[in-house]
Design a protein around this motif. Structure first.
Motif, PDB file in Angstrom:
ATOM      1  N   GLU A   1       0.828  -1.200   0.000  1.00 54.62           N
ATOM      2  CA  GLU A   1       0.000   0.000   0.000  1.00 54.62           C
ATOM      3  C   GLU A   1       0.865   1.255   0.000  1.00 54.62           C
ATOM      4  O   GLU A   1       1.822   1.357   0.759  1.00 54.62           O
ATOM      5  N   GLN A   2       0.513   2.185  -0.864  1.00 54.65           N
ATOM      6  CA  GLN A   2       1.141   3.498  -0.893  1.00 54.65           C
ATOM      7  C   GLN A   2       0.048   4.559  -0.756  1.00 54.65           C
ATOM      8  O   GLN A   2      -1.053   4.390  -1.278  1.00 54.65           O
ATOM      9  N   ILE A   3       0.377   5.640  -0.057  1.00 56.52           N
ATOM     10  CA  ILE A   3      -0.566   6.748   0.089  1.00 56.52           C
ATOM     11  C   ILE A   3       0.080   7.997  -0.501  1.00 56.52           C
ATOM     12  O   ILE A   3       1.171   8.402  -0.089  1.00 56.52           O
TER      13      ILE A   3
ATOM     14  N   VAL B   1      -5.076   6.322  -2.266  1.00 50.89           N
ATOM     15  CA  VAL B   1      -4.529   5.109  -1.654  1.00 50.89           C
ATOM     16  C   VAL B   1      -4.377   4.070  -2.756  1.00 50.89           C
ATOM     17  O   VAL B   1      -5.347   3.721  -3.437  1.00 50.89           O
TER      18      VAL B   1
ATOM     19  N   GLU C   1      -2.988   0.187  -3.937  1.00 52.05           N
ATOM     20  CA  GLU C   1      -2.569  -1.162  -3.571  1.00 52.05           C
ATOM     21  C   GLU C   1      -2.026  -1.836  -4.820  1.00 52.05           C
ATOM     22  O   GLU C   1      -2.727  -1.940  -5.826  1.00 52.05           O
TER      23      GLU C   1
ATOM     24  N   VAL D   1      -2.833   4.915   8.016  1.00 47.20           N
ATOM     25  CA  VAL D   1      -1.545   4.214   8.000  1.00 47.20           C
ATOM     26  C   VAL D   1      -1.648   2.913   8.778  1.00 47.20           C
ATOM     27  O   VAL D   1      -2.185   2.868   9.884  1.00 47.20           O
TER      28      VAL D   1
ATOM     29  N   THR E   1       1.274  -0.250   4.995  1.00 48.60           N
ATOM     30  CA  THR E   1       1.634   0.976   4.279  1.00 48.60           C
ATOM     31  C   THR E   1       3.140   1.035   4.094  1.00 48.60           C
ATOM     32  O   THR E   1       3.898   1.020   5.062  1.00 48.60           O
TER      33      THR E   1
ATOM     34  N   ILE F   1       4.322   6.996   2.364  1.00 50.86           N
ATOM     35  CA  ILE F   1       3.381   8.117   2.335  1.00 50.86           C
ATOM     36  C   ILE F   1       4.117   9.238   1.609  1.00 50.86           C
ATOM     37  O   ILE F   1       5.071   9.821   2.157  1.00 50.86           O
TER      38      ILE F   1
END
Length: 501
Positions: A20-22, A35, A37, A236, A240, A243
């Protein structure tokens, strides 16, 4: 709770988000969060400086009107529209649901009352309120008017739930409010982190109480964190990886907040310094445009049609050009299976809430229907928002409810079409021609005019000159007056004027 609802709850406990990246894109006017995935956009959140969401805000409200027939009240909190408070959201009623009371015995007009927004204003509806105050921290939710400790339902181990309660009770200062809900993130929190959360929430509540004693009615006593900081508090997780923030100033604010409250997120916060805009670099801008479209194409040729109304959202599944299976029955089954993941993703991406009705392609086999429900439950379990799956109805439709606390993506980014008045369609040029002719007949009977001039859009004038030229000639003969035509380039197809000469 029916079997499908139970199934969804089980999957929500077991589901894992991977890679996961934000992404956080910030300008002075707007904050946008995506968000991802495995590189695919799963959620979009937008907050504008001029219209920040109200959920979580605490006000000193003033009762404007009590409605005994609806067991509710309208509360003035300083917004354009009065907010709505139902008796079910009054603290005393929630604490003693077995002893039903009357709202007219609990509130009176002109009374000041401490309230918290639990739903943003949506459409023509005002904000929804509760008198049960909750303050969210990183690991805990503080319920200062309560006396019990609860644990998130996603923590299903009874032993772990009991241990977390014992740890929290040992950390609570003597004489302090003891109402808390332990969040899922507390599973990995140290005693020091829990104690820091308790201290922060205790100070916050004391400040709200102090301000409430000296402030006039309709005062905002507490505003929830900005979207950029809520990302750290609420989104988070251990899954994650990064960010990424594209604002130097807000990168510093997020780092400072993380140092004080979310230390495990600190090494994940990265300052983006690329030449291309962050959202463009990751294809988010294109995904936002797709999320506003009515049609959603599936990978193997099928597609969804999503229609959002005030009452509910409907999703229709179609096979489209998918003909890859051995039989028509298998084609239907595989299209429905593929659609489940796209449906769940679209609910998150568009932030669709309330009642959602899914019209899957009809399946004759019961095992196929159950398999589709299972896959849909697994896909919906990835949602951070509370979702209930109610299975197939007698008409073969699937009912879903998703908690709605803020406006959908379309309502944030779009407005009703001025041409069709949000109908999604406009009158044909031929229809407008006939309306104009009826209008001329009415005016010819009412006024003594030498003639008439029609001002309309190019498409309508073209219709009069071509397909409807004969009917126009008949009209001229009928009223005995000349009629001239003029194109008004600024008019939409439905707009016209009849000018008396």
């Amino acid at each position: 709770m029916n079997s499908e609802s139970i199934l969804l709850a089980q999957w929500q406990r077991e589901v894992q988000r991977a890679n996961e990246q934000i992404l956080v894109n910030i300008t002075p006017q707007e904050t946008r969060v995506a968000v991802l995935e495995d590189g695919i956009v799963q959620e979009l959140h937008i907050e504008r400086a001029a219209s920040r969401g109200l959920v979580g805000n605490i006000y000193l409200g003033k009762v404007r009107r009590v409605l005994p027939g609806m067991q509710s009240a309208f509360i003035e909190i300083g917004l354009e529209r009065a907010a709505f408070l139902h008796i079910a959201d009054i603290l005393e009623q929630r604490q003693h649901p077995e002893a039903p009371a009357r709202i007219e015995n609990m509130l009176f007009e002109g009374q000041t009352v401490l309230v918290q927004v639990i739903k943003d204003p949506i459409g023509a509806k005002g904000a929804r309120l509760s008198t049960q105050i909750s303050l969210a921290g990183r690991f805990l939710v503080h319920l200062p008017q309560e006396t019990h400790i609860g644990v998130s339902q996603k923590i299903d181990s009874e032993q772990e739930r009991a241990q977390l309660k014992e740890r929290l009770e040992a950390l609570l200062p003597s004489g302090s409010p003891r109402g808390y809900i332990i969040r899922t993130s507390a599973e990995t929190a140290s005693d020091e982190e829990l104690a820091a959360d308790i201290g922060y929430l205790t100070r916050l509540w004391a400040d709200i109480e102090s301000r409430a004693r000296i402030s006039p009615a309709q005062t905002l006593l507490y505003q929830d964190l900005s979207l950029a900081l809520r990302v750290l508090r609420d989104m988070v997780s251990e899954c994650t990886e990064k960010i990424i923030v594209d604002s130097t100033e807000n990168y510093g604010k997020m780092v400072e907040f993380a140092e004080d409250y979310v230390t495990q997120a600190l090494p994940k916060i990265t300052r983006y310094s690329g030449e291309r805009p962050l959202f463009e670099m990751h294809g988010i801008e294109a995904e936002i445009q797709k999320a506003l479209a009515r049609r959603v194409n599936l990978k193997f040729g099928g597609y969804l049609i999503i229609d959002q109304t005030e009452a509910m959202t409907t999703i229709d599944v179609n096979t489209g050009g998918f003909v890859g299976a051995k039989s028509f029955e298998d084609t239907i089954f595989k299209t429905n299976l593929e659609a489940t993941y796209s449906i769940a993703r679209q609910l998150r991406l568009r932030n669709l809430g309330g009642i959602i009705i899914v019209d899957f392609i009809d399946m004759d086999r019961e095992d196929h229907r159950q398999a589709v429900l299972l896959e849909l439950a697994k896909a919906l379990a990835r949602d951070r928002t509370r979702v209930t799956l109610n299975g197939f109805t007698s008409l073969g439709l699937v009912e879903i409810t998703r908690k709605r606390t803020r406006e959908s993506l379309a309502h944030v980014l779009c407005e009703p079409c001025p041409t069709c008045q949000a109908r999604g369609e406009i009158k044909t040029a031929q229809t407008v021609c006939y309306e104009i002719q009826r209008e001329i007949v009415r005016e010819a009977r009412q006024f003594e005019a030498k003639g008439f001039r029609i001002l309309a859009a190019q498409s309508v004038i073209d219709m009069f000159l071509d397909e409807e030229s004969q009917s126009l000639a008949m009209l001229i003969d009928f009223i005995g007056k000349p009629i001239s035509l003029a194109v008004e380039s600024q008019y939409t197809q439905e707009q016209f004027d009849v000018v008396l000469l």
